[in-house]
Design an enzyme around this catalytic site. Structure first.
Site, PDB file in Angstrom:
ATOM      1  N   ASP A   9       0.864  -1.187   0.000  1.00  0.00           N
ATOM      2  CA  ASP A   9       0.000   0.000   0.000  1.00  0.00           C
ATOM      3  C   ASP A   9       0.898   1.233   0.000  1.00  0.00           C
ATOM      4  O   ASP A   9       1.842   1.327   0.783  1.00  0.00           O
ATOM      5  CB  ASP A   9      -0.892  -0.034   1.246  1.00  0.00           C
ATOM      6  CG  ASP A   9      -1.945   1.062   1.245  1.00  0.00           C
ATOM      7  OD1 ASP A   9      -3.145   0.749   1.173  1.00  0.00           O
ATOM      8  OD2 ASP A   9      -1.562   2.262   1.320  1.00  0.00           O
ATOM      9  N   ASP A 104      -4.095   2.352  -4.841  1.00  0.00           N
ATOM     10  CA  ASP A 104      -2.735   2.363  -4.261  1.00  0.00           C
ATOM     11  C   ASP A 104      -2.442   1.121  -3.438  1.00  0.00           C
ATOM     12  O   ASP A 104      -1.548   1.130  -2.611  1.00  0.00           O
ATOM     13  CB  ASP A 104      -2.535   3.622  -3.411  1.00  0.00           C
ATOM     14  CG  ASP A 104      -3.113   3.497  -2.016  1.00  0.00           C
ATOM     15  OD1 ASP A 104      -4.141   2.816  -1.843  1.00  0.00           O
ATOM     16  OD2 ASP A 104      -2.518   4.079  -1.086  1.00  0.00           O
ATOM     17  N   GLU A 105      -3.171   0.044  -3.697  1.00  0.00           N
ATOM     18  CA  GLU A 105      -3.090  -1.107  -2.818  1.00  0.00           C
ATOM     19  C   GLU A 105      -3.257  -2.393  -3.622  1.00  0.00           C
ATOM     20  O   GLU A 105      -4.119  -2.469  -4.497  1.00  0.00           O
ATOM     21  CB  GLU A 105      -4.240  -0.951  -1.819  1.00  0.00           C
ATOM     22  CG  GLU A 105      -4.346  -1.992  -0.785  1.00  0.00           C
ATOM     23  CD  GLU A 105      -5.646  -1.835   0.018  1.00  0.00           C
ATOM     24  OE1 GLU A 105      -6.361  -0.828  -0.139  1.00  0.00           O
ATOM     25  OE2 GLU A 105      -5.933  -2.751   0.788  1.00  0.00           O
TER      26      GLU A 105
HETATM   27  P1  TTP Z   1      -5.333   4.976   1.752  1.00  0.00           P
HETATM   28  O1  TTP Z   1      -4.308   3.983   1.317  1.00  0.00           O
HETATM   29  O2  TTP Z   1      -6.358   4.538   2.734  1.00  0.00           O
HETATM   30  O3  TTP Z   1      -4.632   6.251   2.400  1.00  0.00           O
HETATM   31  P2  TTP Z   1      -3.270   6.977   2.029  1.00  0.00           P
HETATM   32  O4  TTP Z   1      -2.547   6.267   0.940  1.00  0.00           O
HETATM   33  O5  TTP Z   1      -3.541   8.420   1.802  1.00  0.00           O
HETATM   34  O6  TTP Z   1      -2.439   6.876   3.385  1.00  0.00           O
HETATM   35  P3  TTP Z   1      -1.753   5.588   4.037  1.00  0.00           P
HETATM   36  O7  TTP Z   1      -2.013   4.429   3.132  1.00  0.00           O
HETATM   37  O8  TTP Z   1      -0.302   5.920   4.138  1.00  0.00           O
HETATM   38  O9  TTP Z   1      -2.405   5.439   5.367  1.00  0.00           O
HETATM   39  O10 TTP Z   1      -6.097   5.518   0.499  1.00  0.00           O
HETATM   40  C1  TTP Z   1      -5.455   5.737  -0.753  1.00  0.00           C
HETATM   41  C2  TTP Z   1      -5.958   6.994  -1.398  1.00  0.00           C
HETATM   42  O11 TTP Z   1      -7.360   6.899  -1.570  1.00  0.00           O
HETATM   43  C3  TTP Z   1      -5.726   8.246  -0.586  1.00  0.00           C
HETATM   44  O12 TTP Z   1      -4.457   8.825  -0.819  1.00  0.00           O
HETATM   45  C4  TTP Z   1      -6.852   9.126  -1.027  1.00  0.00           C
HETATM   46  C5  TTP Z   1      -7.969   8.177  -1.420  1.00  0.00           C
HETATM   47  N1  TTP Z   1      -8.978   8.163  -0.335  1.00  0.00           N
HETATM   48  C6  TTP Z   1     -10.092   9.003  -0.443  1.00  0.00           C
HETATM   49  O13 TTP Z   1     -10.242   9.700  -1.440  1.00  0.00           O
HETATM   50  N2  TTP Z   1     -10.988   9.019   0.577  1.00  0.00           N
HETATM   51  C7  TTP Z   1     -10.842   8.261   1.717  1.00  0.00           C
HETATM   52  O14 TTP Z   1     -11.681   8.331   2.641  1.00  0.00           O
HETATM   53  C8  TTP Z   1      -9.696   7.393   1.812  1.00  0.00           C
HETATM   54  C9  TTP Z   1      -9.486   6.548   3.040  1.00  0.00           C
HETATM   55  C10 TTP Z   1      -8.796   7.385   0.760  1.00  0.00           C
HETATM   56 MG    MG Z   2      -2.228   4.181   1.016  1.00  0.00          MG
END
Ligand code: TTP
Ligand code: MG
Length: 406
Positions: A9, A104-105
């Site tokens: 991720d 992103d995962e």
């Molecule tokens: P995440 O992987 O949950 O968050 P992140 O990459 O910003 O942070 P980290 O993984 O380091 O904790 O989500 C990936 C992307 O998805 C995030 O950058 C923005 C989008 N997203 C939204 O638009 N709304 C949301 O509520 C979430 C959780 C994520």
């Molecule tokens: Mg992320």
């Protein structure tokens, strides 16, 4: 052979893409989600911003109160989609057993890959390095014998982390963690579990199953298995897309028909270009509306012939919109349009009349120009109206709420 699963991720994804493109933002509290004077929520917060308590889903108005020095960025979805594609392409170089979960995962089945890289740990180091070198992004990786444990490990290792859980250690790894760390435990479930005196994953794994089921239904059983580190879900490479949709929330709830139509046209063109890029035809068009009080409706129409043209998608969406608006007086908060019942390939050309053929040629020409010069290089009369409302970038208009659904 014991399974080895890797979960990867990206860290603070939307924000990190912005930082990679503009180094001035590095090391600073940055939020992607919109301007703080507009309504909306944090989509992504840099780790510097998280030190002030900011997190995804928090209203922007709260975020600016907690961290007034944060830099707020509207965000632009095409950039993130582009970075996501490159990220997935790097992963695909390492294992064909790849399951993207969101932008992103992803999960990788890496069983037996030790011999190629020395160890799975080394493999993860190499993957992280390529992501850093080629995209300027940081990734966190978890390695374990199942999806659920690998995901928890990746999450726990953030940011820029790498954590491997040895086979046989799954249960003891999970045991001390708070229940909220377990995938599948959302806010509501967490509250129910707390009410039962269950705070740790260990407690969840030893709770009598009947008691759990009476409070959580069938999902109680699944969660207990996860809590014990048991999860035989396979890494499944994606099948063909079943639908394509785009939606956006307005800065202010609206009854303005020309704004609604212009936005519908824009989103419909986005859907159409994605449909054509995938080389597919759709039989069903759906409109989604969320009203001021959050009531959400979906209205569908099945076409007599499949289509991949912007005009047909829009015309059908507009017909559904007019009908819906005639039945509801509330202002609109969100609008979306999508297509489903997708079929591969070209439509049989001999079945088309001349005007349909002209439309197909027109759409293809528009796609070529947009490929070269950006989405907003060509505007229909209707979407021009959006110029006054949404900021415009090379990749198209920047809509107000960057969310995964678009
Ligand atoms: P995440 O992987 O949950 O968050 P992140 O990459 O910003 O942070 P980290 O993984 O380091 O904790 O989500 C990936 C992307 O998805 C995030 O950058 C923005 C989008 N997203 C939204 O638009 N709304 C949301 O509520 C979430 C959780 C994520
Ligand atoms: Mg992320």
């Amino acid at each position: 052979m014991a399974r080895r699963i890797m979960h990867i991720d990206l860290d603070a994804f939307f924000v990190s893409v912005e930082q990679a493109l503009n180094p001035e933002l590095s090391g600073k509290p940055v939020v992607v989600g919109g301007r703080p004077d507009r309504r909306g929520v944090v989509a992504s917060a840099s780790y510097e911003a998280r030190q002030f308590g900011l997190h995804a889903g928090m209203p922007l108005s709260t975020a600016i109160r907690l961290c007034p020095q944060a830099i707020f960025i509207e965000g632009s979805f095409p950039k993130y989609r582009d970075a996501s594609r490159k990220f997935m392409a790097i992963l695909a170089d390492f294992s064909p057993f790849l399951e993207p979960v969101s932008l992103d995962e992803a999960y990788l089945d890496v069983t037996g890959f030790e011999s190629l890289y020395g160890s799975i740990h080394q493999m993860a180091v190499k993957i992280k390095q390529r992501i850093k070198d080629e995209l300027g992004l940081y990734a966190s990786a978890g390695i374990a014998s199942s999806k659920v444990v690998a995901k928890v490990a990746a999450e726990l290792s953030k940011p820029d982390g790498l954590l491997e859980v040895d086979s046989g250690k799954e249960r003891s790894f999970l045991a001390p963690l708070p229940v909220a760390k377990l995938p599948g435990v959302g806010k509501k479930t967490e509250q129910i579990l707390k009410g039962l005196g269950i705070n740790t994953i260990s407690k969840l794994s030893t709770m009598p199953l009947n008691a759990l089921k009476s409070h959580l239904g069938v999902s109680g059983e699944l969660l207990q298995r996860y809590a014990s580190g048991i999860d035989d879900r396979k890494v499944e490479p994606p099948g063909p897309a079943k639908s394509i949709s785009r939606e956006t929330t307005f800065g202010k709830d609206t009854r303005d028909r020309s704004l609604l139509k212009a936005t519908l046209r824009y989103l419909g063109e986005r859907v159409g270009s994605e449909l054509r890029e995938q080389g597919k035809q759709a039989r069903c068009v759906a409109l989604k509306l969320r009203y001021a009080d959050f009531t959400t409706i979906t209205r569908r129409h099945t076409l007599s012939q499949t289509t991949d043209t912007d005009q047909t998608i829009f015309d059908t969406g507009l017909m559904l919109l007019k009908k819906a608006l005639s039945q509801e007086r509330q202002p609109v908060r969100l609008i979306g349009i999508g297509v489903s019942n997708l079929a591969e390939g070209e439509r049989q050309l001999d079945m088309l009349d001349a005007s349909a053929r002209r439309l197909e040629r027109l759409n293809k020409a528009i796609d070529r120009i947009r490929d070269k010069y950006g989405f907003s290089a060509i505007q229909t009369g209707r979407t021009l109206r959006l110029k006054d409302i949404f900021p415009e970038t090379e990749g198209g208009y920047t809509l107000q709420t960057p969310s995964l659904s678009r």
